[in-house]
Design an enzyme around this catalytic site. Structure first.
Site, PDB file in Angstrom:
ATOM      1  N   ASP A  51       0.973  -1.130  -0.177  1.00  0.00           N
ATOM      2  CA  ASP A  51       0.055  -0.022  -0.060  1.00  0.00           C
ATOM      3  C   ASP A  51       0.963   1.178   0.131  1.00  0.00           C
ATOM      4  O   ASP A  51       1.437   1.661   0.924  1.00  0.00           O
ATOM      5  CB  ASP A  51      -0.867  -0.118   1.236  1.00  0.00           C
ATOM      6  N   GLU A 109      -1.523  -1.608  -4.665  1.00  0.00           N
ATOM      7  CA  GLU A 109      -2.736  -0.659  -4.444  1.00  0.00           C
ATOM      8  C   GLU A 109      -2.575   0.624  -5.369  1.00  0.00           C
ATOM      9  O   GLU A 109      -1.497   1.184  -5.137  1.00  0.00           O
ATOM     10  CB  GLU A 109      -3.285  -0.353  -3.420  1.00  0.00           C
ATOM     11  N   ASP A 118      -2.774   0.689   6.962  1.00  0.00           N
ATOM     12  CA  ASP A 118      -1.842   0.742   5.644  1.00  0.00           C
ATOM     13  C   ASP A 118      -1.525  -0.764   5.501  1.00  0.00           C
ATOM     14  O   ASP A 118      -1.223  -1.334   4.635  1.00  0.00           O
ATOM     15  CB  ASP A 118      -0.874   1.639   6.015  1.00  0.00           C
TER      16      ASP A 118
END
Length: 243
Positions: free
Chosen positions: A44, A104, A178
């Site tokens: 992420d 992501e 996260d």
């Protein structure tokens, strides 16, 4: 003042030192088997906190390995942040030997400045993984949420809760979402691969078109016209639109 080559040569040394106190995992890594399995590294990206998560996918089983964050909040220099992201991705690859990176994609609703920063962080992580020979797969946040919870608008808390159920994890939730977001990217890719393997192992009967293995429900079949690839082809398909 601009940077000299000597300045840049010290960036990697700075990152090595900083990682000792800025990188941490939320749970103890679990030893994994090496029987025809694939290890997936989820990232992420971020310039304040970069989440990471790792799972092992073997057939229908998905096993948790590790997750945590790289804390960049005490670093002011944006170039040093990017260098530390690269160094951390390399460290994770050296430690876990993943087969693929699932990352992501930035959320386009953010303001332009945030989007630029996230794009840089994502690009550095992707480049580091590709330089080490990993296959890279990018997933939109909506798609990750959809694959994990069945709801593309699920909250981070809901995604985290569902991941704990899917992976049969106990203990406290991670300090930063996260980490669970990165774990979600890894699990999303593992589920995607399972769907594609199932589609290949169970071919559709004659006369029935195979579903596209996208994991989002896109179908290729009767009643769905192929999107025109050019203005000329559009006119040929729809002569009544222009008079």
């Amino acid at each position: 003042m601009g940077r000299t080559r000597a300045d840049f040569r010290t960036l990697n040394e700075d990152a090595q030192t900083a990682r000792k106190y800025d990188t941490y995992s939320d749970m103890t890594p679990i030893d994994r088997n090496d029987n025809a399995s694939k290890t997936i590294l989820g990232i992420d990206p971020g310039t304040l906190l970069m989440g990471f998560g790792l799972v092992e996918a073997c057939g229908s089983r998905i096993t948790y390995i590790d997750m945590g964050v790289l804390d960049l909040r005490r670093e002011d220099d944006p170039l040093v942040k990017l260098n530390r992201i690269q160094a951390e991705v390399n460290r994770l690859i050296d430690r876990h030997r993943p087969d693929a990176l699932a990352i992501e994609s930035p959320f386009y609703g953010k303001n332009p400045q945030s989007l630029i920063k996230l794009g840089r962080a994502q690009g550095v992580a992707i480049a580091a993984a590709m330089a080490r020979g990993l296959r890279v797969f990018e997933y939109a946040p909506l798609r990750i949420k959809q694959s994990i919870t069945g709801n593309g608008n699920a909250s981070k808390e809901q995604v985290c809760q569902m991941l704990y159920r899917i992976l049969n994890l106990g203990g406290d939730r991670p300090k930063h979402f996260d980490a669970s977001d990165a774990l979600g990217a890894a699990v999303c890719h593992a589920l995607q691969n399972r769907f594609e393997d199932l589609a290949q192992a169970c071919p559709a009967p004659d006369g029935i078109k195979q579903l596209r293995a996208t994991g989002v429900g896109h179908k290729a079949g009767a009643g769905h016209k192929k999107k025109p690839s050019s203005w000329e082809s559009f006119l040929n398909q729809h002569p009544d639109r222009v008079k």
